[in-house]
Scaffold this motif. Structure first.
Motif, PDB file in Angstrom:
ATOM      1  N   LEU A 182       0.827  -1.206   0.000  1.00 30.31           N
ATOM      2  CA  LEU A 182       0.000   0.000   0.000  1.00 30.31           C
ATOM      3  C   LEU A 182       0.859   1.251   0.000  1.00 30.31           C
ATOM      4  O   LEU A 182       0.530   2.244  -0.652  1.00 30.31           O
ATOM      5  CB  LEU A 182      -0.920  -0.018   1.222  1.00 30.31           C
ATOM      6  N   CYS A 183       1.985   1.206   0.714  1.00 26.12           N
ATOM      7  CA  CYS A 183       2.870   2.373   0.747  1.00 26.12           C
ATOM      8  C   CYS A 183       3.485   2.649  -0.627  1.00 26.12           C
ATOM      9  O   CYS A 183       3.612   3.811  -1.035  1.00 26.12           O
ATOM     10  CB  CYS A 183       3.967   2.160   1.785  1.00 26.12           C
ATOM     11  N   ALA A 184       3.879   1.588  -1.333  1.00 23.75           N
ATOM     12  CA  ALA A 184       4.433   1.785  -2.671  1.00 23.75           C
ATOM     13  C   ALA A 184       3.380   2.344  -3.616  1.00 23.75           C
ATOM     14  O   ALA A 184       3.664   3.223  -4.446  1.00 23.75           O
ATOM     15  CB  ALA A 184       4.990   0.468  -3.209  1.00 23.75           C
ATOM     16  N   ALA A 185       2.146   1.854  -3.506  1.00 24.59           N
ATOM     17  CA  ALA A 185       1.062   2.354  -4.348  1.00 24.59           C
ATOM     18  C   ALA A 185       0.779   3.823  -4.057  1.00 24.59           C
ATOM     19  O   ALA A 185       0.511   4.611  -4.971  1.00 24.59           O
ATOM     20  CB  ALA A 185      -0.201   1.521  -4.127  1.00 24.59           C
ATOM     21  N   ASN A 186       0.858   4.206  -2.802  1.00 23.13           N
ATOM     22  CA  ASN A 186       0.521   5.569  -2.412  1.00 23.13           C
ATOM     23  C   ASN A 186       1.591   6.597  -2.757  1.00 23.13           C
ATOM     24  O   ASN A 186       1.362   7.798  -2.622  1.00 23.13           O
ATOM     25  CB  ASN A 186       0.239   5.616  -0.903  1.00 23.13           C
ATOM     26  N   ARG A 187       2.764   6.114  -3.193  1.00 27.74           N
ATOM     27  CA  ARG A 187       3.811   7.049  -3.651  1.00 27.74           C
ATOM     28  C   ARG A 187       4.073   6.888  -5.154  1.00 27.74           C
ATOM     29  O   ARG A 187       5.127   7.294  -5.649  1.00 27.74           O
ATOM     30  CB  ARG A 187       5.116   6.788  -2.888  1.00 27.74           C
ATOM     31  N   ASP A 188       3.101   6.331  -5.877  1.00 26.98           N
ATOM     32  CA  ASP A 188       3.284   6.115  -7.314  1.00 26.98           C
ATOM     33  C   ASP A 188       3.146   7.443  -8.056  1.00 26.98           C
ATOM     34  O   ASP A 188       2.062   8.039  -8.065  1.00 26.98           O
ATOM     35  CB  ASP A 188       2.230   5.121  -7.815  1.00 26.98           C
ATOM     36  N   PRO A 189       4.218   7.920  -8.708  1.00 24.64           N
ATOM     37  CA  PRO A 189       4.142   9.221  -9.394  1.00 24.64           C
ATOM     38  C   PRO A 189       3.215   9.199 -10.601  1.00 24.64           C
ATOM     39  O   PRO A 189       2.814  10.269 -11.084  1.00 24.64           O
ATOM     40  CB  PRO A 189       5.597   9.487  -9.809  1.00 24.64           C
ATOM     41  N   ARG A 190       2.871   8.021 -11.099  1.00 22.95           N
ATOM     42  CA  ARG A 190       1.918   7.951 -12.212  1.00 22.95           C
ATOM     43  C   ARG A 190       0.503   8.259 -11.756  1.00 22.95           C
ATOM     44  O   ARG A 190      -0.356   8.557 -12.587  1.00 22.95           O
ATOM     45  CB  ARG A 190       1.975   6.564 -12.856  1.00 22.95           C
ATOM     46  N   ARG A 191       0.265   8.214 -10.445  1.00 21.32           N
ATOM     47  CA  ARG A 191      -1.079   8.509  -9.908  1.00 21.32           C
ATOM     48  C   ARG A 191      -1.096   9.794  -9.078  1.00 21.32           C
ATOM     49  O   ARG A 191      -2.107  10.479  -9.009  1.00 21.32           O
ATOM     50  CB  ARG A 191      -1.562   7.334  -9.046  1.00 21.32           C
ATOM     51  N   PHE A 192       0.040  10.113  -8.443  1.00 20.96           N
ATOM     52  CA  PHE A 192       0.097  11.273  -7.557  1.00 20.96           C
ATOM     53  C   PHE A 192       1.226  12.200  -8.003  1.00 20.96           C
ATOM     54  O   PHE A 192       2.399  11.832  -7.896  1.00 20.96           O
ATOM     55  CB  PHE A 192       0.354  10.831  -6.109  1.00 20.96           C
ATOM     56  N   PRO A 193       0.918  13.383  -8.501  1.00 14.01           N
ATOM     57  CA  PRO A 193       1.978  14.328  -8.870  1.00 14.01           C
ATOM     58  C   PRO A 193       2.861  14.635  -7.664  1.00 14.01           C
ATOM     59  O   PRO A 193       2.364  14.820  -6.549  1.00 14.01           O
ATOM     60  CB  PRO A 193       1.192  15.571  -9.312  1.00 14.01           C
ATOM     61  N   ASP A 194       4.194  14.694  -7.926  1.00 13.22           N
ATOM     62  CA  ASP A 194       5.146  14.979  -6.854  1.00 13.22           C
ATOM     63  C   ASP A 194       4.863  14.072  -5.660  1.00 13.22           C
ATOM     64  O   ASP A 194       4.677  14.505  -4.523  1.00 13.22           O
ATOM     65  CB  ASP A 194       5.054  16.449  -6.441  1.00 13.22           C
ATOM     66  N   ALA A 195       4.860  12.770  -5.934  1.00 15.41           N
ATOM     67  CA  ALA A 195       4.326  11.781  -4.997  1.00 15.41           C
ATOM     68  C   ALA A 195       5.076  11.700  -3.675  1.00 15.41           C
ATOM     69  O   ALA A 195       4.492  11.323  -2.655  1.00 15.41           O
ATOM     70  CB  ALA A 195       4.324  10.402  -5.662  1.00 15.41           C
ATOM     71  N   ASP A 196       6.356  12.031  -3.665  1.00 13.66           N
ATOM     72  CA  ASP A 196       7.120  11.955  -2.418  1.00 13.66           C
ATOM     73  C   ASP A 196       6.945  13.183  -1.540  1.00 13.66           C
ATOM     74  O   ASP A 196       7.367  13.174  -0.379  1.00 13.66           O
ATOM     75  CB  ASP A 196       8.605  11.743  -2.711  1.00 13.66           C
ATOM     76  N   ALA A 197       6.324  14.220  -2.070  1.00 13.69           N
ATOM     77  CA  ALA A 197       6.144  15.458  -1.305  1.00 13.69           C
ATOM     78  C   ALA A 197       4.925  15.347  -0.399  1.00 13.69           C
ATOM     79  O   ALA A 197       3.951  14.649  -0.706  1.00 13.69           O
ATOM     80  CB  ALA A 197       5.974  16.645  -2.249  1.00 13.69           C
ATOM     81  N   LEU A 198       4.981  16.034   0.735  1.00  8.55           N
ATOM     82  CA  LEU A 198       3.835  16.138   1.633  1.00  8.55           C
ATOM     83  C   LEU A 198       3.067  17.396   1.264  1.00  8.55           C
ATOM     84  O   LEU A 198       3.549  18.514   1.452  1.00  8.55           O
ATOM     85  CB  LEU A 198       4.305  16.208   3.092  1.00  8.55           C
ATOM     86  N   ASP A 199       1.875  17.214   0.718  1.00  8.28           N
ATOM     87  CA  ASP A 199       1.041  18.320   0.263  1.00  8.28           C
ATOM     88  C   ASP A 199      -0.301  18.223   0.984  1.00  8.28           C
ATOM     89  O   ASP A 199      -1.188  17.469   0.571  1.00  8.28           O
ATOM     90  CB  ASP A 199       0.855  18.251  -1.254  1.00  8.28           C
ATOM     91  N   LEU A 200      -0.459  18.976   2.069  1.00 13.87           N
ATOM     92  CA  LEU A 200      -1.658  18.852   2.897  1.00 13.87           C
ATOM     93  C   LEU A 200      -2.917  19.327   2.195  1.00 13.87           C
ATOM     94  O   LEU A 200      -4.023  19.094   2.689  1.00 13.87           O
ATOM     95  CB  LEU A 200      -1.460  19.636   4.205  1.00 13.87           C
ATOM     96  N   ASP A 201      -2.769  19.952   1.047  1.00  9.44           N
ATOM     97  CA  ASP A 201      -3.935  20.419   0.295  1.00  9.44           C
ATOM     98  C   ASP A 201      -4.163  19.566  -0.953  1.00  9.44           C
ATOM     99  O   ASP A 201      -4.902  19.950  -1.848  1.00  9.44           O
ATOM    100  CB  ASP A 201      -3.738  21.891  -0.106  1.00  9.44           C
ATOM    101  N   ARG A 202      -3.561  18.382  -0.995  1.00  8.14           N
ATOM    102  CA  ARG A 202      -3.653  17.526  -2.189  1.00  8.14           C
ATOM    103  C   ARG A 202      -5.104  17.103  -2.451  1.00  8.14           C
ATOM    104  O   ARG A 202      -5.807  16.614  -1.558  1.00  8.14           O
ATOM    105  CB  ARG A 202      -2.780  16.280  -2.007  1.00  8.14           C
ATOM    106  N   SER A 203      -5.535  17.260  -3.682  1.00  2.11           N
ATOM    107  CA  SER A 203      -6.866  16.837  -4.091  1.00  2.11           C
ATOM    108  C   SER A 203      -6.899  16.692  -5.615  1.00  2.11           C
ATOM    109  O   SER A 203      -6.385  17.572  -6.322  1.00  2.11           O
ATOM    110  CB  SER A 203      -7.926  17.866  -3.648  1.00  2.11           C
TER     111      SER A 203
END
Length: 428
Positions: free
Chosen positions: A320-341
């Motif tokens: 689940l952690c690898a999926a949640n940092r997938d840059p193909r799904r989440f832009p700038d996936a390693d960054a903490l963006d509290l306003d991500r939507s």
């Protein structure tokens, strides 16, 4: 001649436990499925990547019942000894439809979103009481002083755990989900924990049978008495509630706090703007999930999984952690963006095994983080980041201690709800 199986990637070690994300990035770049080895020596097939994870979590060919595991898997993975394995390991996480469907139906109402929202004020009282017990200023361990206590108090309220049993519960029993092999020096202590927890569950069931109420535990005992649950299923579901219902939230509070403490500017923003908490919690769940890996899944026969041939009965695990940092799904996936939507993270899983307590966990995290940021101005780590010790659990992430420092403790006005100013320099 068949190609030799790839050499497994080792999913353990201090560096991996502290930060698995560089390895996950490397694995995602190589493909969606990888042969891996766990500390027990058991080998499995790890699914990485968001799209592959979603598909695997809903693949009807993949079942969860341990009877599907082959001899090679059972030789190393069935670490919990008998009789505990048969009596404590037949809960929802290890069931397939239709049995899973019938068992899950017994608990869903207790964790319904509307009920959890109704209980939010009670959860807030619990969080404030725990913060009242901390020093007004100085230092504290937020795992020992808060994160290890708050989720259990909330859980006891939600499931109807009597006070005398809540007082008797030993948090050390939660370590039974951390594998300890038969030859490990810690094996006797591990088995003692199992026996202690099993005696506790037996006493709790007997108590609820004598004094039944309208709470979840009473309803589960009644379901056993009228034949809807077998006794091992009842014991297993109580085991799952007591362990999976609190320890992951403890870990998620700790991982969320570590992430915020590593990003003080975002911590300050969240402290000043508590209305951001719901979206921030979703991002903190995505950024570093306490549920790092799912539990085992198995094919009943040899099968193809994203171009990789998986033998029947070999274990398949989704990261689940690898999926949640997938840059193909989440832009700038390693960054903490509290306003991500949008934020379609998989921290609670996906499909029929989606965590039934997700609504409760979200509210717990909102209350916990909101209260800590409001009550502990100037919150900062009291030790170097390198000194944090990450728990050795195979499937989970969290720290066992989180020493912090903070300034004078004062609260928002109950009448206005206005947050305190977050001034780290002044609080030092």
């Amino acid at each position: 001649m068949a190609a030799a199986a790839p050499e497994p990637v080792e999913l353990y070690g201090t560096d991996y436990t502290r930060d698995p994300y560089p390895l996950y990035a490397e694995l995602r770049a190589r493909g969606p499925v990888h042969r891996v080895r766990f500390p027990s020596g058991v080998c499995a097939w790890l699914v990485t990547g968001h799209e592959a994870a979603q598909q695997a979590l809903t693949d009807p060919r993949l079942g969860k019942h341990h009877s599907r595991g082959n001899a090679a898997w059972r030789a190393r993975a069935s670490i919990m000894p008998e009789p505990q394995h048969s009596q404590l390991q037949v809960h929802l996480l290890h069931q397939d439809p239709p049995r899973h469907t019938a068992m899950r139906r017994l608990i869903t109402d207790a964790f319904a979103h509307r009920r959890m929202e109704e209980l939010r004020p009670r959860f807030q009282e619990m969080a404030d009481a725990l913060l009242d017990a901390l020093p007004g200023t100085g230092r504290a361990d937020l795992v020992e002083g808060f994160a290890a206590r708050f989720p259990f108090q909330v859980l006891a309220e939600v499931i109807g755990l009597p006070r005398q049993f809540a007082d008797r519960f030993d948090r050390d029993w939660g370590k039974v989900v951390q594998p300890v092999g038969p030859q490990d020096p810690g094996r006797p202590a591990y088995e003692a924990r199992l026996r202690g927890l099993q005696r506790y569950i037996a006493d709790l069931v007997a108590h609820k049978r004598r004094e039944q109420g309208a709470d979840l535990l009473s309803r589960l005992v009644a379901a056993c008495d009228d034949g809807r649950l077998r006794p091992p299923e009842l014991d297993s579901m109580i085991f799952q509630l007591l362990v999976a219902g609190q320890e992951p939230v403890t870990n998620q509070i700790s991982t969320a706090l570590v992430a915020l403490l590593r990003h003080p500017e975002q911590l300050a923003t969240l402290a000043a703007r508590p209305e951001l908490l719901p979206r921030a919690v979703e991002e903190l769940l995505r950024h570093d999930s306490a549920f790092e890996l799912t539990t085992w899944r198995f094919f009943a026969e040899d099968a193809d999984l994203y171009g990789t041939r998986i033998p029947a009965g070999d274990s398949v695990i989704v990261s689940l952690c690898a999926a949640n940092r997938d840059p193909r799904r989440f832009p700038d996936a390693d960054a903490l963006d509290l306003d991500r939507s949008p934020n379609p993270h998989l921290a609670f899983g996906h499909g029929i095994h989606f965590c039934p307590g997700a609504a409760l966990a979200r509210i717990e995290l909102q209350v916990a983080l909101g209260t800590l940021l409001r009550r502990l101005p100037g919150l900062r780590m009291a030790v170097p980041d390198s000194e944090l010790t990450w728990i050795p659990a195979v499937l989970a992430r969290g720290v066992d201690r989180l020493p912090v420092a903070y300034g004078p403790s004062h609260t928002a006005s109950p009448a206005t709800g206005c947050p305190v100013a977050h001034t780290p320099d002044a609080a030092c």
